[in-house]
Motif scaffolding. Structure first.
Motif, PDB file in Angstrom:
ATOM      1  N   VAL A 130       0.819  -1.237  -0.054  1.00 32.42           N
ATOM      2  CA  VAL A 130      -0.137  -0.264   0.154  1.00 32.42           C
ATOM      3  C   VAL A 130       1.011   1.287   0.135  1.00 32.42           C
ATOM      4  N   ASP A 131       2.076   0.933   0.685  1.00 26.90           N
ATOM      5  CA  ASP A 131       2.957   2.266   0.659  1.00 26.90           C
ATOM      6  C   ASP A 131       3.470   2.534  -0.764  1.00 26.90           C
ATOM      7  N   PHE A 132       3.742   1.327  -1.300  1.00 25.23           N
ATOM      8  CA  PHE A 132       4.216   1.797  -2.852  1.00 25.23           C
ATOM      9  C   PHE A 132       3.342   2.588  -3.756  1.00 25.23           C
ATOM     10  N   TRP A 133       1.864   2.128  -3.640  1.00 20.13           N
ATOM     11  CA  TRP A 133       0.984   2.856  -4.361  1.00 20.13           C
ATOM     12  C   TRP A 133       0.745   4.403  -3.853  1.00 20.13           C
ATOM     13  N   SER A 134       1.056   4.352  -2.458  1.00 20.22           N
ATOM     14  CA  SER A 134       1.097   6.062  -2.170  1.00 20.22           C
ATOM     15  C   SER A 134       2.288   6.915  -2.738  1.00 20.22           C
ATOM     16  N   VAL A 135       3.453   6.215  -2.740  1.00 15.91           N
ATOM     17  CA  VAL A 135       4.550   7.001  -3.307  1.00 15.91           C
ATOM     18  C   VAL A 135       4.138   7.384  -4.876  1.00 15.91           C
ATOM     19  N   GLY A 136       3.441   6.566  -5.498  1.00 14.76           N
ATOM     20  CA  GLY A 136       2.954   6.958  -6.889  1.00 14.76           C
ATOM     21  C   GLY A 136       2.156   7.995  -6.824  1.00 14.76           C
ATOM     22  N   VAL A 137       1.181   8.179  -6.074  1.00 17.48           N
ATOM     23  CA  VAL A 137       0.235   9.023  -5.993  1.00 17.48           C
ATOM     24  C   VAL A 137       1.002  10.359  -5.462  1.00 17.48           C
ATOM     25  N   LEU A 138       1.817  10.251  -4.289  1.00 16.90           N
ATOM     26  CA  LEU A 138       2.651  11.604  -4.204  1.00 16.90           C
ATOM     27  C   LEU A 138       3.527  12.151  -5.259  1.00 16.90           C
ATOM     28  N   CYS A 139       4.109  11.154  -5.974  1.00 16.03           N
ATOM     29  CA  CYS A 139       5.225  11.843  -7.049  1.00 16.03           C
ATOM     30  C   CYS A 139       3.907  12.485  -7.996  1.00 16.03           C
ATOM     31  N   TYR A 140       2.996  11.886  -8.427  1.00 10.60           N
ATOM     32  CA  TYR A 140       2.065  12.602  -9.375  1.00 10.60           C
ATOM     33  C   TYR A 140       1.588  13.929  -8.646  1.00 10.60           C
ATOM     34  N   GLU A 141       1.166  13.931  -7.438  1.00  8.67           N
ATOM     35  CA  GLU A 141       0.763  15.250  -6.928  1.00  8.67           C
ATOM     36  C   GLU A 141       1.826  16.345  -6.860  1.00  8.67           C
ATOM     37  N   CYS A 142       3.196  15.833  -6.706  1.00  9.87           N
ATOM     38  CA  CYS A 142       3.987  16.775  -6.405  1.00  9.87           C
ATOM     39  C   CYS A 142       4.484  17.537  -8.122  1.00  9.87           C
ATOM     40  N   LEU A 143       4.164  16.623  -8.989  1.00  8.73           N
ATOM     41  CA  LEU A 143       4.743  17.049 -10.334  1.00  8.73           C
ATOM     42  C   LEU A 143       3.316  17.953 -10.925  1.00  8.73           C
ATOM     43  N   VAL A 144       2.051  17.512 -10.727  1.00  3.99           N
ATOM     44  CA  VAL A 144       1.020  17.969 -11.240  1.00  3.99           C
ATOM     45  C   VAL A 144       0.241  19.150 -10.434  1.00  3.99           C
ATOM     46  N   GLY A 145       0.279  18.963  -9.020  1.00  2.00           N
ATOM     47  CA  GLY A 145      -0.303  19.795  -8.128  1.00  2.00           C
ATOM     48  C   GLY A 145      -1.724  19.327  -7.505  1.00  2.00           C
ATOM     49  N   LYS A 146      -1.985  18.129  -7.909  1.00  2.00           N
ATOM     50  CA  LYS A 146      -3.371  17.453  -7.654  1.00  2.00           C
ATOM     51  C   LYS A 146      -3.289  15.925  -7.546  1.00  2.00           C
ATOM     52  N   PRO A 147      -3.723  15.147  -6.680  1.00  2.00           N
ATOM     53  CA  PRO A 147      -3.729  13.730  -6.781  1.00  2.00           C
ATOM     54  C   PRO A 147      -4.237  13.572  -7.925  1.00  2.00           C
ATOM     55  N   PRO A 148      -3.950  12.132  -8.432  1.00  2.00           N
ATOM     56  CA  PRO A 148      -4.385  11.625  -9.705  1.00  2.00           C
ATOM     57  C   PRO A 148      -5.668  11.269  -9.887  1.00  2.00           C
ATOM     58  N   PHE A 149      -6.370  11.019  -8.817  1.00  3.30           N
ATOM     59  CA  PHE A 149      -7.748  10.391  -8.703  1.00  3.30           C
ATOM     60  C   PHE A 149      -8.729  11.450  -7.975  1.00  3.30           C
ATOM     61  N   TYR A 150      -8.224  12.794  -7.950  1.00  6.80           N
ATOM     62  CA  TYR A 150      -9.169  13.480  -7.399  1.00  6.80           C
ATOM     63  C   TYR A 150     -10.337  13.966  -8.233  1.00  6.80           C
ATOM     64  N   ALA A 151     -11.429  13.969  -7.402  1.00  6.12           N
ATOM     65  CA  ALA A 151     -12.728  14.364  -8.160  1.00  6.12           C
ATOM     66  C   ALA A 151     -13.553  15.173  -7.140  1.00  6.12           C
ATOM     67  N   ALA A 152     -14.867  15.845  -7.755  1.00  7.98           N
ATOM     68  CA  ALA A 152     -15.463  16.493  -6.719  1.00  7.98           C
ATOM     69  C   ALA A 152     -16.113  15.890  -5.803  1.00  7.98           C
ATOM     70  N   THR A 153     -16.534  14.546  -5.721  1.00  4.07           N
ATOM     71  CA  THR A 153     -17.116  13.980  -4.555  1.00  4.07           C
ATOM     72  C   THR A 153     -16.173  12.540  -4.286  1.00  4.07           C
ATOM     73  N   ASN A 154     -16.585  12.125  -2.950  1.00  4.22           N
ATOM     74  CA  ASN A 154     -15.806  10.859  -2.612  1.00  4.22           C
ATOM     75  C   ASN A 154     -16.241   9.764  -3.247  1.00  4.22           C
ATOM     76  N   ASP A 155     -17.411   9.582  -3.645  1.00  3.68           N
ATOM     77  CA  ASP A 155     -17.850   8.398  -4.662  1.00  3.68           C
ATOM     78  C   ASP A 155     -16.950   8.365  -5.999  1.00  3.68           C
ATOM     79  N   GLU A 156     -17.007   9.585  -6.534  1.00 10.60           N
ATOM     80  CA  GLU A 156     -16.068   9.690  -7.760  1.00 10.60           C
ATOM     81  C   GLU A 156     -14.658   9.219  -7.513  1.00 10.60           C
ATOM     82  N   THR A 157     -14.160   9.644  -6.540  1.00  5.99           N
ATOM     83  CA  THR A 157     -12.707   9.313  -6.331  1.00  5.99           C
ATOM     84  C   THR A 157     -12.566   7.879  -6.072  1.00  5.99           C
ATOM     85  N   TYR A 158     -13.504   7.208  -5.208  1.00  6.30           N
ATOM     86  CA  TYR A 158     -13.386   5.836  -4.920  1.00  6.30           C
ATOM     87  C   TYR A 158     -13.633   5.184  -6.607  1.00  6.30           C
ATOM     88  N   MET A 159     -14.320   5.530  -7.363  1.00  9.30           N
ATOM     89  CA  MET A 159     -14.400   5.074  -8.617  1.00  9.30           C
ATOM     90  C   MET A 159     -13.296   5.018  -9.498  1.00  9.30           C
TER      91      MET A 159
END
Length: 208
Positions: A130-159
């Motif tokens: 699970v920590d490996f996944w989080s490193v990938g998400v962090l790398c994306y957010e650092c480069l892009v400015g937001k997490p890769p799966f960010y959405a307007a609602t929690n349900d959309e983010t889950y999906m």
């Protein structure tokens, strides 16, 4: 986790503790430059360049490699839980969701939604990957400015997480895309481990 015995230059040290009738007080290493989250949000376009991102990711990977060697899973890697030391180096902090799991798989839902891997979103057992996944998400957010799966609602983010639904802006280099896509992988056993991160060409090329 007793961090008094866990010593790594990129992990915030705990020197001791004391308590009274109402509170427990921790004696922690001082990280004068504050949260990575605040530093990220103070940047133009709320993102870092590739050299700075690769440097942070390499330091984090080395710290997590050390944690995993001690059978500790952090489970809540995110910019708010990463501090910056005197020289701007990463200090992994807030082990509130961490577990010592020498031989077991965990099934507790915890961590921060944008950083949760699909096995945790679905309530399945999970391990240190699970920590490996989080490193990938962090790398994306650092480069892009937001997490890769960010959405307007929690349900959309889950999906988005369950379907691995995200895209790269055009300014993200092929090397960074390759690293992120090898970390954000549905099958936990196919995610790039921390040795692989440290040896990845994009990290080797860009880290300071």
């Amino acid at each position: 986790m007793n961090r008094i015995f866990y010593r790594h230059p990129n992990i915030l040290r705990m020197y001791g503790y004391f308590y009274d009738d109402k509170r427990i007080y921790l004696i922690l290493e001082y990280a004068p430059k504050g949260e990575l989250y605040k530093e990220l949000n103070n940047q133009p376009n709320k993102r870092f360049d590739e050299v700075r991102t690769a440097t942070y990711i390499a330091q984090l990977a080395d710290a997590l490699k050390y944690c995993h060697s001690k059978s500790v899973i952090h489970r809540d890697i995110k910019p708010e839980n990463l501090l910056l030391g005197l020289n701007g180096e990463i200090k992994v902090a807030d082990f509130g969701w961490s577990v010592h799991a020498p031989s077991s798989r965990r099934d507790t839902l915890c961590g921060t939604l944008d950083y949760l891997p699909p096995e945790m979103v679905s309530g399945r057992p999970h391990n240190h990957t699970v920590d490996f996944w989080s490193v990938g998400v962090l790398c994306y957010e650092c480069l892009v400015g937001k997490p890769p799966f960010y959405a307007a609602t929690n349900d959309e983010t889950y999906m988005n997480i369950k379907k691995l639904q995200y895209t790269f802006p055009s300014f993200v280099s092929e090397g960074a895309r390759d690293l992120i896509s090898k970390l954000i992988v549905i099958d936990p056993e196919k995610r790039l481990n921390m040795d692989g991160v440290l040896k990845h060409p994009w990290i080797v090329k860009n880290r300071k």
